[in-house]
Write a protein that holds these residues in place. Sequence first.
Motif, PDB file in Angstrom:
ATOM      1  N   ASP A  61      -5.461  21.308  50.957  1.00 40.17           N
ATOM      2  CA  ASP A  61      -4.058  20.485  51.491  1.00 40.17           C
ATOM      3  C   ASP A  61      -3.532  19.982  52.462  1.00 40.17           C
ATOM      4  N   ASP A  62      -3.004  19.889  52.562  1.00 40.74           N
ATOM      5  CA  ASP A  62      -2.330  18.482  53.822  1.00 40.74           C
ATOM      6  C   ASP A  62      -2.094  19.996  55.283  1.00 40.74           C
ATOM      7  N   LEU A  63      -2.972  19.124  56.402  1.00 41.35           N
ATOM      8  CA  LEU A  63      -3.017  20.292  57.598  1.00 41.35           C
ATOM      9  C   LEU A  63      -2.051  19.364  58.249  1.00 41.35           C
ATOM     10  N   PHE A  64      -2.109  18.167  58.911  1.00 37.21           N
ATOM     11  CA  PHE A  64      -1.002  17.438  59.525  1.00 37.21           C
ATOM     12  C   PHE A  64      -1.354  15.490  59.067  1.00 37.21           C
ATOM     13  N   LYS A  65      -0.444  14.917  59.498  1.00 36.86           N
ATOM     14  CA  LYS A  65      -0.800  13.838  59.340  1.00 36.86           C
ATOM     15  C   LYS A  65      -0.389  12.477  60.667  1.00 36.86           C
ATOM     16  N   MET A  66      -0.999  11.352  60.519  1.00 35.86           N
ATOM     17  CA  MET A  66      -0.565  11.157  61.846  1.00 35.86           C
ATOM     18  C   MET A  66       0.409  10.052  61.756  1.00 35.86           C
ATOM     19  N   ASP A  67       1.153   8.913  62.928  1.00 32.24           N
ATOM     20  CA  ASP A  67       1.251   7.897  62.641  1.00 32.24           C
ATOM     21  C   ASP A  67       0.748   7.018  62.145  1.00 32.24           C
ATOM     22  N   SER A  68       1.356   6.273  61.057  1.00 28.58           N
ATOM     23  CA  SER A  68       0.236   4.971  60.459  1.00 28.58           C
ATOM     24  C   SER A  68       1.172   3.503  60.704  1.00 28.58           C
ATOM     25  N   ALA A  69       2.652   3.398  61.791  1.00 32.35           N
ATOM     26  CA  ALA A  69       1.900   2.266  61.871  1.00 32.35           C
ATOM     27  C   ALA A  69       1.368   1.518  62.432  1.00 32.35           C
ATOM     28  N   GLU A  70       0.725   1.176  63.408  1.00 29.83           N
ATOM     29  CA  GLU A  70      -0.298   0.230  63.825  1.00 29.83           C
ATOM     30  C   GLU A  70      -1.530   0.001  61.948  1.00 29.83           C
ATOM     31  N   PHE A  71      -1.669   0.911  61.271  1.00 28.07           N
ATOM     32  CA  PHE A  71      -2.512   1.123  60.635  1.00 28.07           C
ATOM     33  C   PHE A  71      -1.837  -0.171  59.421  1.00 28.07           C
ATOM     34  N   ASP A  72      -0.436   0.186  59.082  1.00 34.02           N
ATOM     35  CA  ASP A  72       0.131  -0.162  58.171  1.00 34.02           C
ATOM     36  C   ASP A  72       0.089  -2.013  58.239  1.00 34.02           C
ATOM     37  N   ILE A  73       0.246  -1.597  59.507  1.00 36.54           N
ATOM     38  CA  ILE A  73       0.493  -3.639  59.658  1.00 36.54           C
ATOM     39  C   ILE A  73      -1.124  -4.230  59.458  1.00 36.54           C
ATOM     40  N   LEU A  74      -2.226  -3.250  59.670  1.00 37.70           N
ATOM     41  CA  LEU A  74      -3.059  -4.224  59.527  1.00 37.70           C
ATOM     42  C   LEU A  74      -4.104  -4.266  58.230  1.00 37.70           C
ATOM     43  N   LYS A  75      -2.616  -2.683  57.176  1.00 35.01           N
ATOM     44  CA  LYS A  75      -2.913  -3.062  56.087  1.00 35.01           C
ATOM     45  C   LYS A  75      -2.307  -4.065  55.158  1.00 35.01           C
ATOM     46  N   GLU A  76      -0.745  -4.253  56.487  1.00 38.37           N
ATOM     47  CA  GLU A  76      -0.051  -5.748  55.582  1.00 38.37           C
ATOM     48  C   GLU A  76      -0.603  -6.488  55.552  1.00 38.37           C
ATOM     49  N   GLN A  77      -1.474  -7.088  56.363  1.00 38.62           N
ATOM     50  CA  GLN A  77      -1.944  -8.322  57.185  1.00 38.62           C
ATOM     51  C   GLN A  77      -3.759  -8.191  56.136  1.00 38.62           C
ATOM     52  N   ALA A  78      -4.198  -7.586  56.044  1.00 40.81           N
ATOM     53  CA  ALA A  78      -5.707  -7.310  54.744  1.00 40.81           C
ATOM     54  C   ALA A  78      -5.008  -8.352  53.778  1.00 40.81           C
ATOM     55  N   ASN A  79      -4.027  -7.116  53.449  1.00 40.81           N
ATOM     56  CA  ASN A  79      -3.418  -7.608  51.622  1.00 40.81           C
ATOM     57  C   ASN A  79      -2.640  -9.291  51.867  1.00 40.81           C
ATOM     58  N   LEU A  80      -2.008  -9.888  53.065  1.00 45.42           N
ATOM     59  CA  LEU A  80      -1.603 -10.796  52.914  1.00 45.42           C
ATOM     60  C   LEU A  80      -2.968 -11.928  52.936  1.00 45.42           C
ATOM     61  N   ALA A  81      -4.432 -11.714  53.621  1.00 43.96           N
ATOM     62  CA  ALA A  81      -4.626 -12.845  53.840  1.00 43.96           C
ATOM     63  C   ALA A  81      -5.616 -12.469  52.263  1.00 43.96           C
ATOM     64  N   LEU A  82      -5.798 -11.425  52.083  1.00 42.59           N
ATOM     65  CA  LEU A  82      -6.013 -11.504  50.700  1.00 42.59           C
ATOM     66  C   LEU A  82      -5.352 -12.155  49.145  1.00 42.59           C
ATOM     67  N   GLU A  83      -4.418 -12.299  49.726  1.00 37.60           N
ATOM     68  CA  GLU A  83      -3.282 -12.634  48.353  1.00 37.60           C
ATOM     69  C   GLU A  83      -3.020 -14.177  48.763  1.00 37.60           C
ATOM     70  N   GLN A  84      -2.991 -14.239  50.195  1.00 40.70           N
ATOM     71  CA  GLN A  84      -3.189 -15.800  49.704  1.00 40.70           C
ATOM     72  C   GLN A  84      -4.656 -16.734  49.667  1.00 40.70           C
ATOM     73  N   ALA A  85      -6.372 -15.940  49.275  1.00 40.41           N
ATOM     74  CA  ALA A  85      -7.258 -17.020  49.625  1.00 40.41           C
ATOM     75  C   ALA A  85      -7.480 -16.609  47.965  1.00 40.41           C
ATOM     76  N   GLU A  86      -6.594 -16.034  47.317  1.00 40.20           N
ATOM     77  CA  GLU A  86      -6.862 -15.795  45.868  1.00 40.20           C
ATOM     78  C   GLU A  86      -6.227 -17.098  45.616  1.00 40.20           C
ATOM     79  N   ILE A  87      -4.739 -17.324  45.781  1.00 37.84           N
ATOM     80  CA  ILE A  87      -3.279 -18.227  45.555  1.00 37.84           C
ATOM     81  C   ILE A  87      -4.744 -19.618  45.619  1.00 37.84           C
TER      82      ILE A  87
END
Length: 281
Positions: A61-87
């Motif tokens: 069951d969910d207890l609490f959730k933390m703000d993920s703004a910074e981690f969303d940026i890191l995730k987006e950067q990681a996915n972008l780097a992966l996409e560029q490398a694949e291209i």
Amino acid sequence: MKKTLITALILFSFPATGLLANTINITGTVVSDNQKYIGARYMGYVKEVFVNIGDRVKREDDLFKMDSAEFDILKEQANLALEQAEILTDVYRSKLDEIRRNKALLSRNKNSTFNFEDMNENLSITAEHTSSMLKAMKAIVKSASQKAKEVSIISHYLEIKAPSNGIIVQKNLHVGDMVMPGFPVMVLVDLDHPEIEAQVSESDLLKINKGDFVKFTIPSIRYYGRGRIKSIVPSANPMTHTFTIRIKFKKDSEKIYPGMYAKIEIEYDPTVYEQNFASSD
């Protein structure tokens, strides 16, 4: 009169163990054998809280959730780097395929006016270079993919879930609070595996043993039960000269909660106690 006298003589000559048993009366407290302190793995601000003190929760069951703004940026950067490398990998793979086709075409036209040796050598050098770049890009894709997975796992840890069934007995956070890793913010108590904790006088240690059966009552709910001494903690309180014992029992009432007051009766055979006392001397 004769029958009574004869009965008394028989009981005196052949005493039953139950008639000789003495009792140690102590008090204790119901405790949980599975108490969990819940915190966060990463520092961040609390975005949502889904439970309050006294709430029953189930595993996952969910207890609490933390703000993920910074981690969303890191995730987006990681996915972008992966996409560029694949291209880039696809570009080098296509280029290498084109070079191989040109070499095959050149081989079929050896008698043309073109300098076959020079062109074939140039294509071989270009193919070798392109192959090396393709190999390097594959390594970059693998690294970027691993990084994206790590960021995704971190994002998952921002949603704190219950590790087991139980009840929330302590909550030290609200929306907007900053959570530090390593500091518990909630306490979850398992209600399915209660035990009784009590203190035994040092002078009574020779009268009890691990595994002994005991009787106990929880007066507040008029509960009568039977348990067994699970452990005797071998560290005396230097002020009170008492030892802690844990009594395990099977819970068959939903009204038993940690923190309840209990009365305990421990029966012992005085003859065995005297033998233990004599052997200890």
